[in-house]
Design an enzyme around this catalytic site. Structure first.
Site, PDB file in Angstrom:
ATOM      1  N   THR A  35       0.572  -1.372   0.282  1.00 48.07           N
ATOM      2  CA  THR A  35      -0.292  -0.069  -0.164  1.00 48.07           C
ATOM      3  C   THR A  35       0.906   0.879   0.084  1.00 48.07           C
ATOM      4  O   THR A  35       1.992   1.131   0.175  1.00 48.07           O
ATOM      5  CB  THR A  35      -1.243  -0.320   1.052  1.00 48.07           C
ATOM      6  N   GLY A  36       0.113   2.274  -0.139  1.00 47.10           N
ATOM      7  CA  GLY A  36       1.442   3.856  -0.087  1.00 47.10           C
ATOM      8  C   GLY A  36       2.055   3.603  -0.295  1.00 47.10           C
ATOM      9  O   GLY A  36       3.204   3.732  -1.358  1.00 47.10           O
ATOM     10  N   LYS A  67      -8.264   1.728   2.966  1.00 47.45           N
ATOM     11  CA  LYS A  67      -7.550   0.770   1.907  1.00 47.45           C
ATOM     12  C   LYS A  67      -7.278  -0.647   1.942  1.00 47.45           C
ATOM     13  O   LYS A  67      -8.340  -1.593   1.087  1.00 47.45           O
ATOM     14  CB  LYS A  67      -6.164   1.392   1.730  1.00 47.45           C
ATOM     15  N   THR A  68      -7.081  -0.859   3.127  1.00 52.35           N
ATOM     16  CA  THR A  68      -7.086  -2.367   4.054  1.00 52.35           C
ATOM     17  C   THR A  68      -8.356  -2.500   4.001  1.00 52.35           C
ATOM     18  O   THR A  68      -8.647  -4.030   4.546  1.00 52.35           O
ATOM     19  CB  THR A  68      -5.699  -2.529   4.190  1.00 52.35           C
ATOM     20  N   ASP A 126      -3.646   4.678  14.099  1.00 52.48           N
ATOM     21  CA  ASP A 126      -4.104   3.548  12.564  1.00 52.48           C
ATOM     22  C   ASP A 126      -4.625   2.443  12.912  1.00 52.48           C
ATOM     23  O   ASP A 126      -5.528   2.236  14.103  1.00 52.48           O
ATOM     24  CB  ASP A 126      -2.698   2.688  13.045  1.00 52.48           C
ATOM     25  N   LYS A 138      -5.010 -14.113  14.447  1.00 54.69           N
ATOM     26  CA  LYS A 138      -5.904 -15.087  14.907  1.00 54.69           C
ATOM     27  C   LYS A 138      -6.426 -15.895  13.783  1.00 54.69           C
ATOM     28  O   LYS A 138      -6.133 -17.573  14.517  1.00 54.69           O
ATOM     29  CB  LYS A 138      -7.734 -13.878  14.761  1.00 54.69           C
ATOM     30  N   TYR A 216      18.148 -12.757  37.306  1.00 53.81           N
ATOM     31  CA  TYR A 216      17.221 -13.529  38.265  1.00 53.81           C
ATOM     32  C   TYR A 216      16.963 -11.136  38.742  1.00 53.81           C
ATOM     33  O   TYR A 216      17.494 -10.838  38.199  1.00 53.81           O
ATOM     34  CB  TYR A 216      18.057 -14.463  39.410  1.00 53.81           C
ATOM     35  N   HIS A 276      20.999  -0.267  48.598  1.00 55.30           N
ATOM     36  CA  HIS A 276      19.182  -1.325  48.719  1.00 55.30           C
ATOM     37  C   HIS A 276      18.034   0.237  48.658  1.00 55.30           C
ATOM     38  O   HIS A 276      17.437   0.437  49.883  1.00 55.30           O
ATOM     39  CB  HIS A 276      19.101  -2.006  49.993  1.00 55.30           C
TER      40      HIS A 276
END
Length: 523
Positions: A35-36, A67-68, A126, A138, A216, A276
């Site tokens: 795209t673009g 666009k998408t 976005d 997914k 750790y 500490h």
């Protein structure tokens, strides 16, 4: 069994590594959609690429906002390849499968960090990118999702090794993808709440980006990692490490405490030594070396293996003093070349360059985790209230008042119950984290006596000092302990039901006392 990649959709805001990645895919026979600006970059590089509008048969509209968001894109990402009904729908509507999606999102976070106005920030939210990422992630069974530039190499290694992507790899990339969209949405929601002055929204999301997996945690049987939140704020999270081993969990925590305190004294040459998470020595000096030696003299025993923070560029003369003892971390806005050379001779000392000092007056949210919950509060970004007043018969001298202000500033950064003895803009005794305020007074006085003994003085450094308490004295006993140790002046928030008793005890002993009207518990 690996799933081959025949078609990939690339749509990225950050073009870093794009051309090389796309060329490698094209060389493997992968059809590229784009795209673009991404399409233009690939076309200009001579890489075969099909524009998404040609693929969908629908033009980009509304300045590229749409666009998408099209069935030929989302159908290609979401269709289950082993589901007969999905396959029939794809055939009926001429939807081609998309096997790899590479998307990085509009730079919303950096736009906000740059101080852009409301409308500009909104334009950098976005929509199509997160929608595609979530769809592809997914459908991990058939689609590999890439959201980070640094993962391009991993994808190419996977393809080289397996001639496709494995199930385990796609699952891992899917998890990374959802973490990215989650963090992105968190940034937007937190920014929006701030724009509307909603301090505590109904849902508060905290997101971070992994900076370092640590050996750790606080103890060797605990695992730990260091995440940054994206704030462009000088400190341990954004510092450049110039020397030494990786920071440990405790190093990071203690270094943050040291640098936050030293940043309070932006108008002076200051040094803070922390052990500490508590300061064991703090001082303002005529120069860097002087500030360090004064801070060090407060508790030479505890400074061993400590964290040292400065608020100005470190010079060679000071570095040579630092090199005389074992230190875990030295942090400063910058370092002279000669100073850095001295410190690098100590290969294990961690040297951090912040590029500036922190702003103690900012109001970043403070988040603390409990079991199954979060505590969120505004930052303790003030020191004194408007109710600052002298409450005793004797007024502090001008020099005592300077020390009182210095002492109470330090007190804000010491674990409660906190008692600080100070003299001539340096700490001489620190009592931290005790269950009883009286015991904190006694410990701080003991430290002041030890500091004097180490320096070869016969008289405790608490003599003639001022004393600061992070919260009110609930009884006169703590103040009496400080007076017997030699303090001549007291600063505390006030507000106890026994304030009059405490004031009377101060007057009986000729002490001056100031109430600040603001406490500084630190837990």
């Amino acid at each position: 069994m690996a799933t081959p990649i025949r078609r990939a959709l690339l749509s990225v805001s950050d073009k870093t590594g794009l051309v090389d990645f796309a060329k490698a895919l094209a060389d493997k026979g992968v059809e590229l959609l784009s795209t673009g600006g991404t399409y233009k970059a690939l076309a200009d590089a001579g890489i075969p690429v099909i524009e998404v509008s040609s693929h969908t048969g629908f033009p980009e509209i509304m300045d590229g906002r749409v666009k998408t968001l099209h069935p030929k894109i989302h159908g290609g990402l979401l269709a289950l390849r082993d589901n007969d009904e999905h396959v029939k729908a794809m055939e009926a509507h001429e939807i081609a499968p998309i096997d790899l999606l590479a998307v990085n999102l509009y730079p919303f976070e950096s736009t906000v960090a740059a101080g852009a106005d409301f409308d500009t920030c909104i334009e950098n939210v976005d929509i199509g990118g997160p929608a595609m990422i979530r769809a592809a992630a997914k459908n991990w069974q058939g689609v590999c999702t890439v959201v980070d530039v640094e993962d391009y190499a991993l994808v190419l290694e996977e393809l080289e090794a397996n001639n496709g992507t494995t199930e385990a790899f796609r699952k891992k990339m899917s998890a990374t993808a959802y973490a990215r969209t989650g963090a992105y949405d968190a940034a937007i929601s937190n920014w929006y709440a701030a724009q509307l002055d909603i301090e505590y929204p109904k849902r508060k999301v905290v997101a971070g980006e992994l900076k370092q997996t640590m050996r750790y945690g606080e103890n060797s049987h605990q695992s730990a990692a260091f995440y940054t939140t994206g704030e462009n704020r000088p400190g341990v999270a954004t510092a450049e490490q110039l020397n030494g081993k990786e920071l440990s969990y405790n190093n990071a925590n203690d270094t943050d405490a040291a640098f936050e305190l030293v940043s309070e004294f932006k108008d002076d040459v200051a040094c803070v030594i922390v052990k500490h998470a508590n300061p064991c020595g703090v001082a303002i000096g005529d120069n860097m070396k002087d500030a360090y030696l004064r801070a060090y003299s407060c508790d030479t025993e505890s400074a061993f293996g400590g964290i040292v923070a400065f608020n100005q560029k470190l010079n060679k003369e000071t570095a040579e003093e630092l090199a005389k003892i074992f230190l875990e971390v030295v942090i400063a806005p910058d370092f002279d070349d000669d100073a850095l050379e001295v410190l690098k001779a100590k290969k294990n000392v961690r040297v951090l360059k912040t590029g500036g000092v922190a702003d103690p007056a900012d109001n970043a949210a403070m988040v603390k985790t409990l079991s199954g919950s979060l505590l969120v509060q505004s930052k303790d970004n003030e020191i004194f209230s408007d109710d600052f007043k002298v409450v005793t018969e004797r007024q502090p001298t001008e020099e005592e008042m300077k020390d009182l202000r210095f002492a109470f500033t330090v007190c804000k950064h010491v674990k409660s119950n906190a008692i600080i003895y100070c003299k001539n803009n340096m700490t001489v005794g620190v009592g931290a984290g005790q269950m009883s305020r009286v015991n904190s007074c006694r410990i701080a006085a003991f430290r002041a006596e030890q500091a004097a003994t180490t320096a070869g003085d016969d008289t405790s450094w608490a003599k003639g000092s001022v004393v600061a308490s992070d919260a009110f004295f609930p009884f006169a006993d703590g103040l009496i302990e400080a007076a017997e140790a030699g303090a001549t002046c007291v600063i505390q928030p006030g507000g106890s039901i026994r304030d009059e008793e405490v004031i009377a005890a101060a007057n009986e002993r000729g002490l001056a006392m100031v109430f600040t009207g603001m406490r500084h518990f630190r837990h």
